[in-house]
Design a protein around this motif. Structure first.
Motif, PDB file in Angstrom:
ATOM      1  N   ARG A  84     109.220 -30.574 -64.609  1.00 36.70           N
ATOM      2  CA  ARG A  84     109.616 -31.914 -65.255  1.00 36.70           C
ATOM      3  C   ARG A  84     108.420 -32.600 -65.260  1.00 36.70           C
ATOM      4  O   ARG A  84     107.698 -33.278 -64.556  1.00 36.70           O
ATOM      5  CB  ARG A  84     110.631 -32.697 -64.205  1.00 36.70           C
ATOM      6  CG  ARG A  84     111.998 -32.206 -63.987  1.00 36.70           C
ATOM      7  CD  ARG A  84     112.822 -32.034 -65.119  1.00 36.70           C
ATOM      8  NE  ARG A  84     114.246 -31.637 -64.882  1.00 36.70           N
ATOM      9  CZ  ARG A  84     114.505 -30.399 -65.151  1.00 36.70           C
ATOM     10  NH1 ARG A  84     113.575 -29.600 -65.684  1.00 36.70           N
ATOM     11  NH2 ARG A  84     115.568 -30.090 -64.915  1.00 36.70           N
ATOM     12  N   VAL A  85     108.053 -32.741 -66.796  1.00 38.01           N
ATOM     13  CA  VAL A  85     106.910 -33.626 -67.018  1.00 38.01           C
ATOM     14  C   VAL A  85     107.041 -35.189 -67.192  1.00 38.01           C
ATOM     15  O   VAL A  85     106.276 -36.144 -66.623  1.00 38.01           O
ATOM     16  CB  VAL A  85     106.326 -33.131 -68.352  1.00 38.01           C
ATOM     17  CG1 VAL A  85     105.016 -34.025 -68.906  1.00 38.01           C
ATOM     18  CG2 VAL A  85     105.756 -31.633 -68.076  1.00 38.01           C
ATOM     19  N   ARG A  86     108.193 -35.503 -67.946  1.00 35.39           N
ATOM     20  CA  ARG A  86     108.609 -36.938 -68.176  1.00 35.39           C
ATOM     21  C   ARG A  86     109.436 -37.360 -67.084  1.00 35.39           C
ATOM     22  O   ARG A  86     109.978 -36.873 -66.285  1.00 35.39           O
ATOM     23  CB  ARG A  86     109.485 -36.734 -69.536  1.00 35.39           C
ATOM     24  CG  ARG A  86     110.846 -36.021 -69.688  1.00 35.39           C
ATOM     25  CD  ARG A  86     111.300 -36.075 -70.756  1.00 35.39           C
ATOM     26  NE  ARG A  86     112.811 -35.200 -70.772  1.00 35.39           N
ATOM     27  CZ  ARG A  86     113.954 -35.589 -70.824  1.00 35.39           C
ATOM     28  NH1 ARG A  86     114.078 -36.681 -70.431  1.00 35.39           N
ATOM     29  NH2 ARG A  86     114.994 -34.491 -70.849  1.00 35.39           N
ATOM     30  N   ASN A  87     109.594 -38.711 -66.964  1.00 32.40           N
ATOM     31  CA  ASN A  87     110.271 -39.353 -65.825  1.00 32.40           C
ATOM     32  C   ASN A  87     109.951 -38.962 -64.425  1.00 32.40           C
ATOM     33  O   ASN A  87     110.805 -38.537 -63.712  1.00 32.40           O
ATOM     34  CB  ASN A  87     111.765 -39.469 -65.977  1.00 32.40           C
ATOM     35  CG  ASN A  87     112.119 -39.851 -67.348  1.00 32.40           C
ATOM     36  OD1 ASN A  87     111.498 -40.555 -68.078  1.00 32.40           O
ATOM     37  ND2 ASN A  87     113.391 -39.609 -67.628  1.00 32.40           N
ATOM     38  N   ASN A  88     108.758 -38.685 -64.312  1.00 33.03           N
ATOM     39  CA  ASN A  88     108.119 -38.144 -63.105  1.00 33.03           C
ATOM     40  C   ASN A  88     106.900 -38.892 -62.431  1.00 33.03           C
ATOM     41  O   ASN A  88     105.854 -39.090 -63.116  1.00 33.03           O
ATOM     42  CB  ASN A  88     107.512 -36.653 -63.288  1.00 33.03           C
ATOM     43  CG  ASN A  88     107.227 -35.972 -61.986  1.00 33.03           C
ATOM     44  OD1 ASN A  88     106.945 -36.407 -61.052  1.00 33.03           O
ATOM     45  ND2 ASN A  88     107.230 -34.631 -62.149  1.00 33.03           N
ATOM     46  N   ASP A  89     107.165 -39.421 -61.366  1.00 30.04           N
ATOM     47  CA  ASP A  89     106.200 -40.448 -60.732  1.00 30.04           C
ATOM     48  C   ASP A  89     105.317 -39.776 -59.864  1.00 30.04           C
ATOM     49  O   ASP A  89     104.414 -40.376 -59.220  1.00 30.04           O
ATOM     50  CB  ASP A  89     107.030 -41.336 -59.788  1.00 30.04           C
ATOM     51  CG  ASP A  89     107.458 -42.544 -60.212  1.00 30.04           C
ATOM     52  OD1 ASP A  89     107.344 -42.833 -61.345  1.00 30.04           O
ATOM     53  OD2 ASP A  89     108.449 -43.561 -59.766  1.00 30.04           O
ATOM     54  N   PHE A  90     105.502 -38.504 -59.553  1.00 29.04           N
ATOM     55  CA  PHE A  90     104.780 -38.002 -58.346  1.00 29.04           C
ATOM     56  C   PHE A  90     103.311 -37.474 -58.646  1.00 29.04           C
ATOM     57  O   PHE A  90     103.195 -36.160 -58.695  1.00 29.04           O
ATOM     58  CB  PHE A  90     105.785 -36.909 -57.659  1.00 29.04           C
ATOM     59  CG  PHE A  90     106.831 -37.461 -57.002  1.00 29.04           C
ATOM     60  CD1 PHE A  90     106.810 -38.334 -55.784  1.00 29.04           C
ATOM     61  CD2 PHE A  90     108.247 -37.581 -57.681  1.00 29.04           C
ATOM     62  CE1 PHE A  90     107.856 -38.844 -55.326  1.00 29.04           C
ATOM     63  CE2 PHE A  90     109.202 -38.313 -57.128  1.00 29.04           C
ATOM     64  CZ  PHE A  90     109.069 -38.745 -55.842  1.00 29.04           C
ATOM     65  N   ARG A 140     107.757 -27.453 -77.549  1.00 29.49           N
ATOM     66  CA  ARG A 140     107.507 -27.988 -76.228  1.00 29.49           C
ATOM     67  C   ARG A 140     108.332 -27.144 -75.247  1.00 29.49           C
ATOM     68  O   ARG A 140     109.638 -26.976 -75.233  1.00 29.49           O
ATOM     69  CB  ARG A 140     108.267 -29.413 -76.100  1.00 29.49           C
ATOM     70  CG  ARG A 140     107.253 -30.472 -76.761  1.00 29.49           C
ATOM     71  CD  ARG A 140     107.898 -31.816 -76.877  1.00 29.49           C
ATOM     72  NE  ARG A 140     108.369 -32.106 -75.589  1.00 29.49           N
ATOM     73  CZ  ARG A 140     108.729 -33.385 -75.536  1.00 29.49           C
ATOM     74  NH1 ARG A 140     109.067 -34.368 -76.357  1.00 29.49           N
ATOM     75  NH2 ARG A 140     109.045 -33.945 -74.282  1.00 29.49           N
ATOM     76  N   ASP A 141     107.562 -26.189 -74.538  1.00 29.45           N
ATOM     77  CA  ASP A 141     108.212 -25.071 -73.890  1.00 29.45           C
ATOM     78  C   ASP A 141     108.993 -25.726 -72.499  1.00 29.45           C
ATOM     79  O   ASP A 141     108.156 -26.261 -71.626  1.00 29.45           O
ATOM     80  CB  ASP A 141     107.037 -24.240 -73.396  1.00 29.45           C
ATOM     81  CG  ASP A 141     107.268 -22.971 -72.768  1.00 29.45           C
ATOM     82  OD1 ASP A 141     108.538 -22.758 -72.533  1.00 29.45           O
ATOM     83  OD2 ASP A 141     106.532 -22.051 -72.571  1.00 29.45           O
ATOM     84  N   ALA A 142     110.115 -25.056 -72.616  1.00 27.94           N
ATOM     85  CA  ALA A 142     110.935 -25.503 -71.227  1.00 27.94           C
ATOM     86  C   ALA A 142     110.173 -24.971 -70.057  1.00 27.94           C
ATOM     87  O   ALA A 142     110.388 -25.445 -68.979  1.00 27.94           O
ATOM     88  CB  ALA A 142     112.059 -25.009 -71.375  1.00 27.94           C
ATOM     89  N   ASN A 143     109.833 -23.644 -70.082  1.00 24.11           N
ATOM     90  CA  ASN A 143     109.138 -23.108 -69.045  1.00 24.11           C
ATOM     91  C   ASN A 143     107.712 -23.761 -68.548  1.00 24.11           C
ATOM     92  O   ASN A 143     107.138 -23.382 -67.620  1.00 24.11           O
ATOM     93  CB  ASN A 143     108.979 -21.652 -69.299  1.00 24.11           C
ATOM     94  CG  ASN A 143     110.025 -20.944 -69.293  1.00 24.11           C
ATOM     95  OD1 ASN A 143     111.075 -21.413 -68.502  1.00 24.11           O
ATOM     96  ND2 ASN A 143     110.467 -20.049 -70.080  1.00 24.11           N
ATOM     97  N   GLN A 144     107.248 -24.952 -69.280  1.00 21.97           N
ATOM     98  CA  GLN A 144     106.073 -25.648 -68.766  1.00 21.97           C
ATOM     99  C   GLN A 144     106.543 -27.047 -68.649  1.00 21.97           C
ATOM    100  O   GLN A 144     105.773 -27.986 -68.491  1.00 21.97           O
ATOM    101  CB  GLN A 144     105.143 -25.561 -70.156  1.00 21.97           C
ATOM    102  CG  GLN A 144     104.549 -24.075 -70.425  1.00 21.97           C
ATOM    103  CD  GLN A 144     104.075 -23.528 -69.227  1.00 21.97           C
ATOM    104  OE1 GLN A 144     102.989 -24.216 -68.488  1.00 21.97           O
ATOM    105  NE2 GLN A 144     104.434 -22.168 -69.065  1.00 21.97           N
ATOM    106  N   GLY A 145     107.794 -27.282 -68.523  1.00 23.96           N
ATOM    107  CA  GLY A 145     108.344 -28.630 -68.145  1.00 23.96           C
ATOM    108  C   GLY A 145     108.629 -29.852 -69.175  1.00 23.96           C
ATOM    109  O   GLY A 145     108.494 -30.966 -68.937  1.00 23.96           O
TER     110      GLY A 145
END
Length: 443
Positions: A43-49, A197-202
């Protein structure tokens, strides 16, 4: 291990794409939350961490006696492999043990081996991305020292029970709610094909849920008129709405074309069976969803787990309450056999609310006047049937009194950007309205 919110198992595991979502998931009854640093999770987008936010999230969970699992579950190319140990070192060797995640969620054997070599004490959970479907694979990962295996979504209840029986010495986790992948769990190819945009790379773009049109290859109709062909031998193409003229060949058999847009998983009716099987953790998908989604889904599954453990009958209201979340139609997935149309959404790719719509966050509450201040998310009006969600329970009410923030009467709260006030029933302090109160409008 921290105590469960319910006192005993199974664990209820909720998604945390943001710190706000984490707080709502914990407030509404999650025993544990999972999040991931963008570079190494899916999860690259919407990620605060990142940075301090990760420490803040871990501390928030531990302060309540709950658990925080860190997703490091991508399958990296060489560039990410070269930075992996350096990036994980400050997370896994903190100054204060309270800042340590309770486990890593991983899928790549090489990364797992590196973690086992450098941080042998940190528990590792095998991600659903590894697609574990049988007891032999579970035993293999157990021999590698893993604490838990997250089983593939493609398993039936009977298959999960068989794995549990054959593998009693390892924790098992399954998904009970959220999006289903259109290929095998977590392995979509369309996003990379269309957008690089690769799903396996988030970086999945959810290409499976775009609008597509079906047509026959030019000339097929003329050929059919001269020499009729079985349906299974006809040639078809797909055209994506934003890519006119780009034909994608597909094939259809006598049963139809089963591609693209899966319905969402909703297995609340199987919670009691999963508990009886002995599953250790029930997981909600949705790290890119809203705080309302986290609160509502967590609350319903908390009630379902507690009800099943107490021997209470299944409450059909839980199905209705989950209809209040945006969804693409629901299915219980692979837990039971279905007709093909029960797994697939053939109508559209848009998430819709079937029963209720989220209309506002409670941002203040005056106990003396029983008035709440609400940040409006969607339109509602006087006379509407509303539901107030709180960690202490939900309350149905009719919107009888409505004012703007200056005390002027209103007929309508128009939409996002407005701050309004409305009368509520007397609420106990345990409802924690000002932090976690949510309003929905019945449709």
């Amino acid at each position: 291990m921290a105590e469960l919110a319910s006192g005993n198992g199974p664990e209820l595991l909720a998604p945390a794409g943001t710190l706000r979502n984490l707080d709502y998931a914990l407030a509404y009854g999650a025993d544990a939350v999972y999040a991931g640093i963008p570079r190494y999770s899916l999860r690259v987008r919407n990620n605060d961490f990142t940075g301090k936010n990760l420490i803040t999230g871990i501390r928030a969970a531990h302060r309540l006696g709950r658990r925080f699992y860190l997703a490091v579950n991508l399958m990296p190319h060489g560039a990410k492999l070269r930075t992996f140990l350096a990036d994980l070192r400050p997370i896994l060797t903190p100054d204060d043990p309270a800042y340590m995640p309770d486990a890593l969620i991983m899928s790549d054997p090489g990364l797992i081996d590196l973690v086992r070599e450098h941080w042998s004490d940190i528990p590792v959970h095998l991600s659903v991305q590894a697609n574990t479907t049988n007891a032999a694979t579970v035993r293999f990962w157990q021999r590698q020292g893993l604490r838990r295996v997250i089983l593939s979504r493609e398993l039936s209840l009977a298959e999960i029970a068989e794995i549990r029986q054959q593998c009693p010495g390892i924790e098992l986790e399954v998904f009970v709610h959220g999006a289903l992948c259109i290929a095998y769990s977590g392995r979509c190819l369309l996003s990379g094909y269309f957008n690089h945009r690769d799903a396996n790379q988030g970086s999945c773009t959810n290409a499976c849920r775009w609008e597509y049109r079906l047509g026959e290859i030019p000339g097929t109709a003329e050929t059919e008129a001269l020499q009729p062909q079985p349906r299974s031998e006809r040639s078809y193409v797909l055209e994506e709405a934003q890519r006119p003229g780009e034909a994608l060949p597909i094939f259809e058999d006598e049963q139809g074309t089963y591609i693209l847009n899966a319905k969402d998983l909703r297995a609340v009716e199987h919670v009691a069976e999963l508990i009886a099987i002995g599953v250790d953790s029930l997981k909600i998908e949705g790290r890119t969803k809203s705080h309302y989604y986290c609160a509502r889904a967590t609350q319903v599954y908390r009630q379902a787990i507690d009800g099943a453990r107490a021997g209470l009958p299944f409450d059909k209201r839980w199905l209705e309450e989950l209809e209040g979340l945006a969804n693409r139609g629901y299915t219980s997935g692979f837990y039971q056999r279905h007709a093909p149309e029960d797994l697939q959404n053939y109508r559209d790719g848009v998430s819709r609310n079937q029963r209720a719509i989220f209309v506002g966050d409670v941002i203040g509450y005056d106990a003396a006047s029983s008035q709440a201040e609400v940040a409006v998310r969607n339109r509602f009006a006087r006379g509407d049937q509303l539901q107030l969600l709180t960690p202490a329970g939900n309350h149905s009410l009719v919107c009888e009194q409505l004012w703007d923030r200056h005390g002027q009467p209103l007929e309508v709260a128009p939409g996002s950007g407005w701050i309004v006030r409305l009368g509520l029933p007397k609420m106990p302090a345990s409802a924690d309205l000002s932090r976690f109160g949510l309003l929905t409008r019945e449709l």
